[in-house]
Write a protein that holds these residues in place. Sequence first.
Motif, PDB file in Angstrom:
ATOM      1  N   SER A  48       0.827  -1.203   0.000  1.00 12.12           N
ATOM      2  CA  SER A  48       0.000   0.000   0.000  1.00 12.12           C
ATOM      3  C   SER A  48       0.863   1.255   0.000  1.00 12.12           C
ATOM      4  O   SER A  48       0.608   2.201  -0.757  1.00 12.12           O
ATOM      5  N   VAL A  49       1.903   1.279   0.843  1.00  8.72           N
ATOM      6  CA  VAL A  49       2.795   2.446   0.902  1.00  8.72           C
ATOM      7  C   VAL A  49       3.465   2.661  -0.449  1.00  8.72           C
ATOM      8  O   VAL A  49       3.643   3.785  -0.900  1.00  8.72           O
ATOM      9  N   ALA A  50       3.818   1.587  -1.134  1.00  7.40           N
ATOM     10  CA  ALA A  50       4.497   1.695  -2.424  1.00  7.40           C
ATOM     11  C   ALA A  50       3.556   2.059  -3.567  1.00  7.40           C
ATOM     12  O   ALA A  50       3.971   2.731  -4.514  1.00  7.40           O
ATOM     13  N   LEU A  51       2.284   1.667  -3.482  1.00  7.04           N
ATOM     14  CA  LEU A  51       1.419   1.761  -4.652  1.00  7.04           C
ATOM     15  C   LEU A  51       0.197   2.663  -4.528  1.00  7.04           C
ATOM     16  O   LEU A  51      -0.292   3.166  -5.541  1.00  7.04           O
ATOM     17  N   ASP A  52      -0.340   2.839  -3.339  1.00  8.03           N
ATOM     18  CA  ASP A  52      -1.611   3.544  -3.192  1.00  8.03           C
ATOM     19  C   ASP A  52      -1.450   5.058  -3.194  1.00  8.03           C
ATOM     20  O   ASP A  52      -0.492   5.593  -2.648  1.00  8.03           O
ATOM     21  N   GLU A  53      -2.427   5.725  -3.783  1.00 11.68           N
ATOM     22  CA  GLU A  53      -2.434   7.194  -3.839  1.00 11.68           C
ATOM     23  C   GLU A  53      -2.398   7.823  -2.450  1.00 11.68           C
ATOM     24  O   GLU A  53      -1.897   8.925  -2.286  1.00 11.68           O
ATOM     25  N   LYS A  54      -2.922   7.129  -1.460  1.00  9.59           N
ATOM     26  CA  LYS A  54      -2.947   7.639  -0.085  1.00  9.59           C
ATOM     27  C   LYS A  54      -1.559   8.091   0.373  1.00  9.59           C
ATOM     28  O   LYS A  54      -1.419   9.009   1.168  1.00  9.59           O
ATOM     29  N   TRP A  55      -0.516   7.429  -0.137  1.00 11.15           N
ATOM     30  CA  TRP A  55       0.854   7.687   0.293  1.00 11.15           C
ATOM     31  C   TRP A  55       1.659   8.479  -0.739  1.00 11.15           C
ATOM     32  O   TRP A  55       2.839   8.735  -0.535  1.00 11.15           O
ATOM     33  N   ALA A  56       1.044   8.870  -1.832  1.00  3.50           N
ATOM     34  CA  ALA A  56       1.771   9.504  -2.942  1.00  3.50           C
ATOM     35  C   ALA A  56       2.435  10.829  -2.553  1.00  3.50           C
ATOM     36  O   ALA A  56       3.352  11.276  -3.232  1.00  3.50           O
ATOM     37  N   HIS A  57       2.005  11.448  -1.477  1.00  2.14           N
ATOM     38  CA  HIS A  57       2.565  12.740  -1.060  1.00  2.14           C
ATOM     39  C   HIS A  57       3.900  12.605  -0.325  1.00  2.14           C
ATOM     40  O   HIS A  57       4.576  13.605  -0.081  1.00  2.14           O
ATOM     41  N   LEU A  58       4.298  11.397   0.011  1.00  5.06           N
ATOM     42  CA  LEU A  58       5.515  11.210   0.816  1.00  5.06           C
ATOM     43  C   LEU A  58       6.757  11.581   0.013  1.00  5.06           C
ATOM     44  O   LEU A  58       6.884  11.238  -1.154  1.00  5.06           O
ATOM     45  N   ARG A  59       7.673  12.278   0.662  1.00  4.93           N
ATOM     46  CA  ARG A  59       8.895  12.738   0.008  1.00  4.93           C
ATOM     47  C   ARG A  59      10.081  12.653   0.969  1.00  4.93           C
ATOM     48  O   ARG A  59       9.927  12.591   2.184  1.00  4.93           O
ATOM     49  N   ASP A  60      11.259  12.736   0.409  1.00  6.69           N
ATOM     50  CA  ASP A  60      12.506  12.976   1.149  1.00  6.69           C
ATOM     51  C   ASP A  60      12.789  11.981   2.267  1.00  6.69           C
ATOM     52  O   ASP A  60      13.147  12.364   3.371  1.00  6.69           O
ATOM     53  N   GLY A  61      12.624  10.701   1.997  1.00  8.76           N
ATOM     54  CA  GLY A  61      12.940   9.700   3.014  1.00  8.76           C
ATOM     55  C   GLY A  61      11.917   9.654   4.127  1.00  8.76           C
ATOM     56  O   GLY A  61      12.260   9.416   5.279  1.00  8.76           O
ATOM     57  N   ALA A  62      10.649   9.882   3.780  1.00 10.57           N
ATOM     58  CA  ALA A  62       9.579   9.822   4.782  1.00 10.57           C
ATOM     59  C   ALA A  62       9.626   8.475   5.494  1.00 10.57           C
ATOM     60  O   ALA A  62      10.009   7.460   4.921  1.00 10.57           O
ATOM     61  N   PHE A  63       9.213   8.462   6.746  1.00 11.78           N
ATOM     62  CA  PHE A  63       9.302   7.281   7.602  1.00 11.78           C
ATOM     63  C   PHE A  63       7.900   6.849   7.989  1.00 11.78           C
ATOM     64  O   PHE A  63       7.200   7.559   8.707  1.00 11.78           O
ATOM     65  N   VAL A  64       7.482   5.674   7.505  1.00  9.22           N
ATOM     66  CA  VAL A  64       6.161   5.133   7.802  1.00  9.22           C
ATOM     67  C   VAL A  64       6.328   3.946   8.746  1.00  9.22           C
ATOM     68  O   VAL A  64       7.040   2.990   8.433  1.00  9.22           O
ATOM     69  N   VAL A  65       5.697   4.029   9.904  1.00  6.69           N
ATOM     70  CA  VAL A  65       5.685   2.920  10.853  1.00  6.69           C
ATOM     71  C   VAL A  65       4.286   2.332  10.810  1.00  6.69           C
ATOM     72  O   VAL A  65       3.315   2.993  11.177  1.00  6.69           O
ATOM     73  N   ARG A  66       4.218   1.101  10.331  1.00  9.55           N
ATOM     74  CA  ARG A  66       2.964   0.362  10.135  1.00  9.55           C
ATOM     75  C   ARG A  66       2.021   1.087   9.184  1.00  9.55           C
ATOM     76  O   ARG A  66       1.985   0.783   8.027  1.00  9.55           O
ATOM     77  N   ASP A  67       1.240   2.025   9.702  1.00  9.57           N
ATOM     78  CA  ASP A  67       0.263   2.710   8.855  1.00  9.57           C
ATOM     79  C   ASP A  67       0.218   4.209   9.131  1.00  9.57           C
ATOM     80  O   ASP A  67      -0.758   4.866   8.809  1.00  9.57           O
ATOM     81  N   LYS A  68       1.307   4.740   9.716  1.00  7.45           N
ATOM     82  CA  LYS A  68       1.341   6.163  10.047  1.00  7.45           C
ATOM     83  C   LYS A  68       2.694   6.757   9.694  1.00  7.45           C
ATOM     84  O   LYS A  68       3.739   6.150   9.957  1.00  7.45           O
ATOM     85  N   VAL A  69       2.650   7.962   9.129  1.00 12.50           N
ATOM     86  CA  VAL A  69       3.891   8.684   8.898  1.00 12.50           C
ATOM     87  C   VAL A  69       4.403   9.138  10.260  1.00 12.50           C
ATOM     88  O   VAL A  69       3.657   9.675  11.071  1.00 12.50           O
ATOM     89  N   THR A  70       5.662   8.875  10.514  1.00 11.29           N
ATOM     90  CA  THR A  70       6.273   9.171  11.810  1.00 11.29           C
ATOM     91  C   THR A  70       7.358  10.211  11.624  1.00 11.29           C
ATOM     92  O   THR A  70       8.160  10.120  10.690  1.00 11.29           O
ATOM     93  N   GLU A  71       7.390  11.179  12.503  1.00 11.11           N
ATOM     94  CA  GLU A  71       8.419  12.205  12.435  1.00 11.11           C
ATOM     95  C   GLU A  71       9.774  11.583  12.768  1.00 11.11           C
ATOM     96  O   GLU A  71       9.905  10.803  13.708  1.00 11.11           O
ATOM     97  N   VAL A  72      10.763  11.937  11.986  1.00  5.97           N
ATOM     98  CA  VAL A  72      12.106  11.426  12.188  1.00  5.97           C
ATOM     99  C   VAL A  72      12.811  12.311  13.212  1.00  5.97           C
ATOM    100  O   VAL A  72      12.833  13.528  13.079  1.00  5.97           O
ATOM    101  N   ARG A  73      13.369  11.679  14.231  1.00  4.05           N
ATOM    102  CA  ARG A  73      14.090  12.435  15.259  1.00  4.05           C
ATOM    103  C   ARG A  73      15.330  13.094  14.658  1.00  4.05           C
ATOM    104  O   ARG A  73      15.929  12.553  13.727  1.00  4.05           O
ATOM    105  N   PRO A  74      15.731  14.227  15.206  1.00  4.81           N
ATOM    106  CA  PRO A  74      16.897  14.937  14.662  1.00  4.81           C
ATOM    107  C   PRO A  74      18.155  14.076  14.565  1.00  4.81           C
ATOM    108  O   PRO A  74      18.927  14.230  13.618  1.00  4.81           O
ATOM    109  N   VAL A  75      18.372  13.157  15.495  1.00  8.12           N
ATOM    110  CA  VAL A  75      19.565  12.314  15.447  1.00  8.12           C
ATOM    111  C   VAL A  75      19.587  11.449  14.183  1.00  8.12           C
ATOM    112  O   VAL A  75      20.646  11.028  13.733  1.00  8.12           O
ATOM    113  N   ALA A  76      18.441  11.192  13.599  1.00  4.99           N
ATOM    114  CA  ALA A  76      18.351  10.385  12.382  1.00  4.99           C
ATOM    115  C   ALA A  76      18.436  11.241  11.124  1.00  4.99           C
ATOM    116  O   ALA A  76      18.229  10.747  10.023  1.00  4.99           O
ATOM    117  N   GLN A  77      18.717  12.513  11.288  1.00  5.20           N
ATOM    118  CA  GLN A  77      18.886  13.415  10.151  1.00  5.20           C
ATOM    119  C   GLN A  77      20.219  14.131  10.305  1.00  5.20           C
ATOM    120  O   GLN A  77      20.298  15.242  10.802  1.00  5.20           O
TER     121      GLN A  77
END
Length: 116
Positions: free
Chosen positions: A66-95
């Motif tokens: 679904s994350v790879a193919l569905d329009e629901k996720w088409a807005h994701l950019r720049d190494g977005a992080f999805v945990v299960r079924d939610k976009v999760t904010e990446v902590r500063p240490v991971a950037q």
Amino acid sequence: MRFLYYAHELQRHAGPGVDVTVYEPGWMPGTDLGRGAPAVLRAIGRGIAHLPRVATPERSGPALASVALDEKWAHLRDGAFVVRDKVTEVRPVAQDRDRERRLWQATAQLLANAHV
């Protein structure tokens, strides 16, 4: 965290038209990831896998697709992080651009040496 470093650096190298997303299914008991654990812990893991909301390959595979193919996720950019079924904010240490660049360069060097 390294997978986030790779994703961010890959996004920079991939350029426009390619969007990189990281998918984390969560802990998946009953997979071979715990094959070195004692038998009792592996059995407990298999039992936990039957609980609702616990990640399993049968549940996580369609979610990843679904994350790879569905329009629901088409807005994701720049190494977005999805945990299960939610976009999760990446902590500063991971950037960390410097770490991302160094990891990318080290990987390129290892691959170059492997083809010698």
